[in-house]
Design a protein around this motif. Structure first.
Motif, PDB file in Angstrom:
ATOM      1  N   ASP A   1       0.832  -1.190   0.000  1.00 58.02           N
ATOM      2  CA  ASP A   1       0.000   0.000   0.000  1.00 58.02           C
ATOM      3  C   ASP A   1       0.876   1.251   0.000  1.00 58.02           C
ATOM      4  O   ASP A   1       1.589   1.469  -0.952  1.00 58.02           O
ATOM      5  CB  ASP A   1      -1.003  -0.043   1.151  1.00 58.02           C
ATOM      6  N   VAL A   2       0.891   2.035   1.067  1.00 58.90           N
ATOM      7  CA  VAL A   2       1.656   3.294   1.083  1.00 58.90           C
ATOM      8  C   VAL A   2       3.008   3.154   1.775  1.00 58.90           C
ATOM      9  O   VAL A   2       3.742   4.133   1.911  1.00 58.90           O
ATOM     10  CB  VAL A   2       0.848   4.430   1.755  1.00 58.90           C
ATOM     11  N   SER A   3       3.365   1.952   2.201  1.00 58.89           N
ATOM     12  CA  SER A   3       4.587   1.753   2.987  1.00 58.89           C
ATOM     13  C   SER A   3       5.781   1.359   2.121  1.00 58.89           C
ATOM     14  O   SER A   3       5.659   0.543   1.218  1.00 58.89           O
ATOM     15  CB  SER A   3       4.370   0.652   4.028  1.00 58.89           C
TER      16      SER A   3
ATOM     17  N   ARG B   1      -2.765  -1.599   5.388  1.00 62.70           N
ATOM     18  CA  ARG B   1      -3.416  -2.328   4.305  1.00 62.70           C
ATOM     19  C   ARG B   1      -2.329  -2.832   3.361  1.00 62.70           C
ATOM     20  O   ARG B   1      -1.265  -2.238   3.247  1.00 62.70           O
ATOM     21  CB  ARG B   1      -4.374  -1.430   3.512  1.00 62.70           C
ATOM     22  N   MET B   2      -2.632  -3.917   2.691  1.00 64.87           N
ATOM     23  CA  MET B   2      -1.787  -4.422   1.622  1.00 64.87           C
ATOM     24  C   MET B   2      -2.710  -4.818   0.474  1.00 64.87           C
ATOM     25  O   MET B   2      -3.915  -4.965   0.671  1.00 64.87           O
ATOM     26  CB  MET B   2      -0.970  -5.626   2.090  1.00 64.87           C
ATOM     27  N   GLY B   3      -2.132  -4.973  -0.692  1.00 65.60           N
ATOM     28  CA  GLY B   3      -2.904  -5.436  -1.833  1.00 65.60           C
ATOM     29  C   GLY B   3      -2.403  -6.783  -2.285  1.00 65.60           C
ATOM     30  O   GLY B   3      -1.198  -6.998  -2.361  1.00 65.60           O
TER      31      GLY B   3
ATOM     32  N   MET C   1      -6.338  -5.978   1.748  1.00 65.88           N
ATOM     33  CA  MET C   1      -6.386  -6.839   2.935  1.00 65.88           C
ATOM     34  C   MET C   1      -5.678  -6.165   4.099  1.00 65.88           C
ATOM     35  O   MET C   1      -4.887  -5.246   3.910  1.00 65.88           O
ATOM     36  CB  MET C   1      -5.749  -8.197   2.644  1.00 65.88           C
ATOM     37  N   SER C   2      -5.942  -6.631   5.304  1.00 70.03           N
ATOM     38  CA  SER C   2      -5.309  -6.111   6.509  1.00 70.03           C
ATOM     39  C   SER C   2      -3.865  -6.599   6.610  1.00 70.03           C
ATOM     40  O   SER C   2      -3.541  -7.709   6.185  1.00 70.03           O
ATOM     41  CB  SER C   2      -6.082  -6.576   7.742  1.00 70.03           C
ATOM     42  N   TYR C   3      -3.018  -5.777   7.222  1.00 71.22           N
ATOM     43  CA  TYR C   3      -1.620  -6.176   7.436  1.00 71.22           C
ATOM     44  C   TYR C   3      -1.511  -7.396   8.334  1.00 71.22           C
ATOM     45  O   TYR C   3      -0.516  -8.105   8.323  1.00 71.22           O
ATOM     46  CB  TYR C   3      -0.827  -5.010   8.041  1.00 71.22           C
TER      47      TYR C   3
ATOM     48  N   ARG D   1      -1.060 -15.230   1.206  1.00 72.34           N
ATOM     49  CA  ARG D   1      -0.989 -16.514   0.539  1.00 72.34           C
ATOM     50  C   ARG D   1      -1.336 -16.303  -0.925  1.00 72.34           C
ATOM     51  O   ARG D   1      -2.075 -15.394  -1.250  1.00 72.34           O
ATOM     52  CB  ARG D   1      -1.972 -17.515   1.147  1.00 72.34           C
ATOM     53  N   PRO D   2      -0.865 -17.152  -1.803  1.00 74.32           N
ATOM     54  CA  PRO D   2      -1.193 -16.975  -3.222  1.00 74.32           C
ATOM     55  C   PRO D   2      -2.703 -17.054  -3.458  1.00 74.32           C
ATOM     56  O   PRO D   2      -3.391 -17.886  -2.870  1.00 74.32           O
ATOM     57  CB  PRO D   2      -0.492 -18.152  -3.900  1.00 74.32           C
TER      58      PRO D   2
END
Length: 196
Positions: free
Chosen positions: A103-105, A167-169, A183-185, A190-191
C-alpha cells in the motif's frame, strides 16, 4: 552474531532495477539506526535498510520467535509505533506470499539465515526471480509489487516498514485481467492463484 553475506543471484540480467538484485551485505549498510534511537518520524528507504540490518545482526531480538511450518508461514511483530513496523518471518520452501504490495509503505528485508526468492511481475515472460542470501538486505518503495518464497528450509528474515503497514494489496488474474484485493496487514499473505 556475524552475518555472512551471500550475494543476490538472478536468473536474468541484473540491470533491470529489481530491488532484490540490489541487495547489499548488512555490514555495508552503515548507520546506527536501532529500535532504541528511532527518530520519531517516518523512515526513508536508506533508514529502513539500516534498521533491518541492525535488527538482523542482533539475534537476541528475534531468535526466540523463530518457528517453522510448511502449512502456514510463521511471523511475529517485533515492534510497531506510529512510524515504523518490524517483523520477523520464518520460511520453508512451501511458504509463498503470493503477489502483493504494501500500500503506502516502503520496506526493507534482511535475510538472517537461509535464502529467500523475490519474484517480480513481468509481461509476456515468466516472473523475474532473484535469490537473496543470508547476511544481505534490500529495500523497496510503496509502488513495489512482488512475491516472496522460501528457497531453503529454515530461512529467517527481518522486515521493516514505514509508515507502518495497515493495508496491503494482493493480486490475481481474474478473467484475463489483473485484479487487486485489499487486505489487513495482520492477515497472512498466501497466493490467490498460480500466477507465476
Amino acid at each position: 552474531m556475524t552475518l555472512t553475506a551471500e550475494p543476490a543471484t538472478s536468473e536474468t540480467v541484473t540491470t533491470r532495477g529489481v530491488p532484490a538484485e540490489m541487495a547489499r551485505p548488512v555490514s555495508d549498510v552503515g548507520g546506527e539506526l536501532t529500535l532504541e534511537n528511532l527518530p520519531g518520524r517516518d523512515l526513508d528507504e536508506a533508514e529502513l535498510l539500516q534498521l533491518a540490518g541492525s535488527i538482523a545482526a542482533d539475534p537476541g531480538r528475534w531468535r526466540r520467535h523463530v518457528a517453522f511450518s510448511d502449512d502456514k508461514r510463521h511471523y511475529v511483530s517485533l515492534h510497531r509505533d506510529m512510524h515504523v513496523d518490524v517483523w520477523v518471518l520464518c520460511w520453508t520452501p512451501q511458504n509463498d506470499t503470493g503477489w502483493h504490495d504494501h500500500d503506502v509503505s516502503s520496506g526493507a528485508v534482511a535475510v538472517t539465515q537461509g535464502r529467500l526468492t523475490e519474484h517480480n511481475l513481468a509481461i509476456d515472460t515468466p516472473s523475474l526471480q532473484t535469490d537473496i542470501g543470508a547476511g544481505t538486505v534490500f529495500s523497496f518503495g510503496p509502488d513495489h509489487i512482488h512475491r516472496l518464497t522460501g528457497s531453503d528450509a529454515g530461512t529467517v528474515s527481518i522486515h521493516t516498514y514505514s509508515p507502518p503497514l495497515w493495508r496491503m494489496g494482493q493480486y490475481a488474474v481474474v478473467d484475463g485481467m489483473l485484479r487487486r484485493r485489499s487486505m489487513s496487514y495482520a492477515d497472512e499473505l498466501r497466493p490467490l492463484d498460480d500466477m507465476a
